[in-house]
Design a protein around this motif. Sequence first.
Motif, short mmCIF file in Angstrom:
data_model
loop_
_atom_site.label_atom_id
_atom_site.label_comp_id
_atom_site.label_asym_id
_atom_site.label_seq_id
_atom_site.Cartn_x
_atom_site.Cartn_y
_atom_site.Cartn_z
N HIS A 139 54.15 67.69 11.46
CA HIS A 139 54.57 68.85 10.67
C HIS A 139 54.19 70.15 11.37
O HIS A 139 53.08 70.31 11.86
CB HIS A 139 53.93 68.81 9.28
N ARG A 140 55.11 71.10 11.38
CA ARG A 140 54.87 72.38 12.02
C ARG A 140 53.77 73.18 11.33
O ARG A 140 53.05 73.93 11.97
CB ARG A 140 56.17 73.18 12.05
N TRP A 141 53.59 72.99 10.02
CA TRP A 141 52.58 73.78 9.32
C TRP A 141 51.17 73.42 9.77
O TRP A 141 50.24 74.19 9.58
CB TRP A 141 52.73 73.67 7.81
N HIS A 142 50.98 72.27 10.43
CA HIS A 142 49.66 71.94 10.97
C HIS A 142 49.25 72.90 12.07
O HIS A 142 48.06 73.10 12.31
CB HIS A 142 49.64 70.51 11.50
N GLN A 143 50.24 73.50 12.75
CA GLN A 143 49.92 74.47 13.79
C GLN A 143 49.29 75.72 13.19
O GLN A 143 48.51 76.41 13.84
CB GLN A 143 51.17 74.83 14.58
N VAL A 144 49.62 76.03 11.94
CA VAL A 144 49.09 77.21 11.28
C VAL A 144 47.78 76.90 10.57
O VAL A 144 46.79 77.61 10.71
CB VAL A 144 50.12 77.78 10.27
N PHE A 145 47.75 75.82 9.81
CA PHE A 145 46.60 75.51 8.96
C PHE A 145 45.61 74.53 9.58
O PHE A 145 44.58 74.25 9.00
CB PHE A 145 47.08 74.94 7.62
N GLY A 146 45.91 73.99 10.73
CA GLY A 146 45.03 73.01 11.35
C GLY A 146 45.51 71.60 11.05
O GLY A 146 46.33 71.38 10.17
N SER A 147 44.99 70.65 11.79
CA SER A 147 45.44 69.27 11.64
C SER A 147 44.24 68.34 11.53
O SER A 147 43.10 68.72 11.82
CB SER A 147 46.29 68.89 12.84
N LEU A 148 44.52 67.13 11.14
CA LEU A 148 43.48 66.11 11.06
C LEU A 148 42.82 65.86 12.41
O LEU A 148 41.58 65.84 12.49
CB LEU A 148 44.07 64.81 10.49
N PRO A 149 43.58 65.70 13.51
CA PRO A 149 42.90 65.51 14.80
C PRO A 149 42.00 66.69 15.17
O PRO A 149 40.90 66.47 15.67
CB PRO A 149 44.06 65.36 15.80
N ALA A 150 42.43 67.90 14.89
CA ALA A 150 41.60 69.07 15.20
C ALA A 150 40.32 69.06 14.37
O ALA A 150 39.23 69.38 14.86
CB ALA A 150 42.39 70.35 14.96
N TRP A 151 40.42 68.68 13.11
CA TRP A 151 39.25 68.61 12.23
C TRP A 151 38.28 67.56 12.76
O TRP A 151 37.07 67.79 12.80
CB TRP A 151 39.71 68.26 10.80
N LEU A 152 38.81 66.40 13.18
CA LEU A 152 37.95 65.34 13.68
C LEU A 152 37.33 65.67 15.03
O LEU A 152 36.19 65.29 15.29
CB LEU A 152 38.73 64.03 13.76
N VAL A 153 38.04 66.39 15.88
CA VAL A 153 37.48 66.80 17.17
C VAL A 153 36.22 67.62 16.97
O VAL A 153 35.23 67.48 17.70
CB VAL A 153 38.52 67.59 18.00
N ARG A 154 36.22 68.46 15.95
CA ARG A 154 35.06 69.32 15.68
C ARG A 154 33.88 68.54 15.09
O ARG A 154 32.76 69.00 15.14
CB ARG A 154 35.44 70.46 14.75
N ARG A 155 34.12 67.37 14.51
CA ARG A 155 33.07 66.66 13.79
C ARG A 155 32.66 65.31 14.37
O ARG A 155 31.53 64.88 14.19
CB ARG A 155 33.50 66.47 12.34
#
Length: 139
Positions: free
Chosen positions: A114-130
């Motif tokens: 989904h394109r909106w993940h580029q604006v609001f963030g994505s699950l992979p990005a959240w997991l990379v941080r944690r």
Amino acid sequence: MRLRRPVLVGYDKSEASRRALLYAAGLARRMRRQLLVVHVAPACAGEAVVTAYPAPGGAQMAPLLWLIDEVSKLADINDVSVYLAQLCGRRGRSLHHVAAWVHAEALVLGAPQHRWHQVFGSLPAWLVRRARCPVITVP
């Protein structure tokens, strides 16, 4: 059942998660690690189910029959010990907790579609941080 630093893959029936499953199976084979395939449902009836593949029979396996079928059709799992899990809850938190619990060697996910993940963030990005293991996103 004893998991030792498996390659963990999140699976949700999407095309991206199918590619992630293929990648994770190959990675597990090359690294000589177990493969843990995890499906997280936002809400489900019953309890979490974890089993080895091929699964033994029994009523408790009914929630995993579709996942057993998917793994057997999609991935080349020769020479790989495979475990399957279905959990209930939030995908990110569930995958994060499972990865920490089993001391995952790597966490493999399909890229968000989904394109909106580029604006609001994505699950992979959240997991990379944690996550305390490498997070691999397969396009």
